[in-house]
Write a protein that holds these residues in place. Sequence first.
Motif, mmCIF file in Angstrom:
data_model
loop_
_atom_site.group_PDB
_atom_site.id
_atom_site.type_symbol
_atom_site.label_atom_id
_atom_site.label_comp_id
_atom_site.label_asym_id
_atom_site.label_seq_id
_atom_site.Cartn_x
_atom_site.Cartn_y
_atom_site.Cartn_z
ATOM 1 N N GLY A 162 0.799 -1.226 0.000
ATOM 2 C CA GLY A 162 0.000 0.000 0.000
ATOM 3 C C GLY A 162 0.824 1.266 0.000
ATOM 4 O O GLY A 162 0.569 2.170 0.810
ATOM 5 N N ILE A 163 1.792 1.376 -0.911
ATOM 6 C CA ILE A 163 2.657 2.556 -0.979
ATOM 7 C C ILE A 163 1.910 3.733 -1.593
ATOM 8 O O ILE A 163 1.328 3.622 -2.675
ATOM 9 N N ASP A 164 1.941 4.870 -0.907
ATOM 10 C CA ASP A 164 1.403 6.135 -1.411
ATOM 11 C C ASP A 164 2.544 7.147 -1.481
ATOM 12 O O ASP A 164 3.272 7.321 -0.505
ATOM 13 N N LEU A 165 2.673 7.803 -2.636
ATOM 14 C CA LEU A 165 3.779 8.749 -2.809
ATOM 15 C C LEU A 165 3.459 9.701 -3.950
ATOM 16 O O LEU A 165 2.914 9.291 -4.983
ATOM 17 N N THR A 166 3.779 10.987 -3.753
ATOM 18 C CA THR A 166 3.645 11.981 -4.819
ATOM 19 C C THR A 166 4.964 12.729 -4.959
ATOM 20 O O THR A 166 5.526 13.198 -3.966
ATOM 21 N N HIS A 207 12.812 15.646 -0.050
ATOM 22 C CA HIS A 207 11.971 14.792 0.784
ATOM 23 C C HIS A 207 12.755 13.527 1.132
ATOM 24 O O HIS A 207 13.564 13.042 0.337
ATOM 25 N N LEU A 208 12.479 12.997 2.300
ATOM 26 C CA LEU A 208 13.107 11.753 2.743
ATOM 27 C C LEU A 208 12.014 10.787 3.163
ATOM 28 O O LEU A 208 11.111 11.143 3.925
ATOM 29 N N ILE A 209 12.095 9.578 2.650
ATOM 30 C CA ILE A 209 11.127 8.530 2.962
ATOM 31 C C ILE A 209 11.858 7.383 3.650
ATOM 32 O O ILE A 209 12.900 6.927 3.167
ATOM 33 N N PHE A 210 11.319 6.928 4.771
ATOM 34 C CA PHE A 210 11.856 5.743 5.431
ATOM 35 C C PHE A 210 10.873 4.595 5.218
ATOM 36 O O PHE A 210 9.701 4.684 5.588
ATOM 37 N N MET A 211 11.367 3.522 4.579
ATOM 38 C CA MET A 211 10.553 2.347 4.322
ATOM 39 C C MET A 211 10.999 1.180 5.185
ATOM 40 O O MET A 211 12.195 1.017 5.454
ATOM 41 N N ASP A 212 10.046 0.370 5.587
ATOM 42 C CA ASP A 212 10.360 -0.857 6.322
ATOM 43 C C ASP A 212 9.230 -1.851 6.097
ATOM 44 O O ASP A 212 8.047 -1.476 6.163
ATOM 45 N N ASP A 213 9.600 -3.087 5.777
ATOM 46 C CA ASP A 213 8.627 -4.177 5.609
ATOM 47 C C ASP A 213 7.511 -3.801 4.633
ATOM 48 O O ASP A 213 6.338 -4.091 4.860
ATOM 49 N N GLY A 214 7.894 -3.147 3.533
ATOM 50 C CA GLY A 214 6.923 -2.850 2.488
ATOM 51 C C GLY A 214 6.045 -1.651 2.716
ATOM 52 O O GLY A 214 5.147 -1.362 1.911
ATOM 53 N N VAL A 257 5.666 2.656 3.800
ATOM 54 C CA VAL A 257 6.265 3.960 4.076
ATOM 55 C C VAL A 257 5.964 4.252 5.539
ATOM 56 O O VAL A 257 4.822 4.538 5.912
ATOM 57 N N VAL A 258 6.995 4.164 6.371
ATOM 58 C CA VAL A 258 6.807 4.330 7.812
ATOM 59 C C VAL A 258 6.794 5.805 8.186
ATOM 60 O O VAL A 258 6.012 6.239 9.031
ATOM 61 N N GLU A 259 7.670 6.579 7.536
ATOM 62 C CA GLU A 259 7.783 8.002 7.887
ATOM 63 C C GLU A 259 8.312 8.762 6.682
ATOM 64 O O GLU A 259 9.124 8.239 5.901
ATOM 65 N N HIS A 260 7.857 9.997 6.521
ATOM 66 C CA HIS A 260 8.371 10.826 5.431
ATOM 67 C C HIS A 260 8.271 12.288 5.831
ATOM 68 O O HIS A 260 7.463 12.668 6.688
ATOM 69 N N GLY A 261 9.117 13.089 5.199
ATOM 70 C CA GLY A 261 9.115 14.518 5.499
ATOM 71 C C GLY A 261 10.379 15.159 4.988
ATOM 72 O O GLY A 261 11.116 14.576 4.175
ATOM 73 N N LYS A 262 10.654 16.373 5.441
ATOM 74 C CA LYS A 262 11.902 17.035 5.087
ATOM 75 C C LYS A 262 13.068 16.238 5.691
ATOM 76 O O LYS A 262 12.968 15.766 6.831
ATOM 77 N N PRO A 263 14.157 16.084 4.933
ATOM 78 C CA PRO A 263 15.252 15.229 5.408
ATOM 79 C C PRO A 263 15.750 15.565 6.804
ATOM 80 O O PRO A 263 15.920 14.665 7.641
ATOM 81 N N ARG A 264 16.002 16.819 7.071
ATOM 82 C CA ARG A 264 16.544 17.174 8.395
ATOM 83 C C ARG A 264 15.534 16.849 9.509
ATOM 84 O O ARG A 264 15.922 16.401 10.590
ATOM 85 N N HIS A 311 8.575 8.099 14.404
ATOM 86 C CA HIS A 311 8.190 6.694 14.545
ATOM 87 C C HIS A 311 9.308 5.902 15.221
ATOM 88 O O HIS A 311 10.498 6.119 14.947
ATOM 89 N N GLU A 312 8.950 5.005 16.105
ATOM 90 C CA GLU A 312 9.948 4.236 16.847
ATOM 91 C C GLU A 312 10.837 3.413 15.922
ATOM 92 O O GLU A 312 12.036 3.290 16.163
ATOM 93 N N ARG A 313 10.260 2.869 14.853
ATOM 94 C CA ARG A 313 11.069 2.065 13.924
ATOM 95 C C ARG A 313 12.103 2.939 13.214
ATOM 96 O O ARG A 313 13.223 2.495 12.976
ATOM 97 N N THR A 314 11.723 4.156 12.868
ATOM 98 C CA THR A 314 12.681 5.086 12.262
ATOM 99 C C THR A 314 13.814 5.391 13.221
ATOM 100 O O THR A 314 14.988 5.422 12.835
ATOM 101 N N LYS A 315 13.473 5.619 14.481
ATOM 102 C CA LYS A 315 14.505 5.906 15.491
ATOM 103 C C LYS A 315 15.485 4.742 15.617
ATOM 104 O O LYS A 315 16.698 4.949 15.704
#
Length: 254
Positions: free
Chosen positions: A23-27, A219-226, A228-235, A243-247
């Motif tokens: 279920g990836i959503d991205l623009t 933009h920076l996207i963090f993916m895990d297990d298929g 998109v767990v977190e996305h936003g400005k890179p910094r 998100h805990e998984r991103t951390k």
Amino acid sequence: MNEVVVEARDVNKHYGPLHVLKGIDLTIHRGEVTCIIGPSGSGKSTFLRCINQLETLDGGYIIVNGSPVGVKIKNGRVHAQTHNEVARSREQVGMVFQGFNLFPHMTVLQNICEAPVRVKKEDRRVVRERALKLLDRVGLAAKAGAYPSALSGGQQQRVAIARALAMEPRLMLFDEPTSALDPELVGEVLDVMRDLAGAGMTMVVVTHEIGFAREVGDHLIFMDDGHVVEHGKPRAVLESPQHERTKQFLAKVL
């Protein structure tokens, strides 16, 4: 900048029982650099391959440059694209892989000229002039007559970038372009990519180079297990992940 180049909605991909994209959503808009990070096996490369129609979707849709990927709508019905239609739509998307995939029996110049001449049927003299300019742009003007075996890994990857640019794409995809390089050669490839970003090329970059993502990415996207767990400005993502998984992931790679 407001023109949408890639729109992905509810993208799913299976390999047999393995659910790779969930279920990836991205623009992505014109001129943006989108960097994708995440652990191995998270679906990053598969998503790029779906954008470039190297993989077929099992659910959802992707629209690239205004056209749905892999399908066409005729008389109100959805039909699969023919091989030739897929090839034509792929002309607008350049892709650079981990491996350089250069033709070993061709010179650098021949490698770059091959696709525009054979696929787009362009005049060889026009393509040759463009290829020489691209070689100068990636810092390899003196290597036009060399064969891939005579080049370093970093030089081969820069040739691969020039080869992709020779098709004059509207979108560039990079699948971990520095992962196969010795550490001292990574910088020369990233410099070329910085130049492309500065010139306004729309780019999607799967990478482990966190510094590049922070410096160049819009933009920076963090993916895990298929997912998109977190996305936003890179910094923001790198310095204040929500998100805990991103951390957990960033604690290991930073």
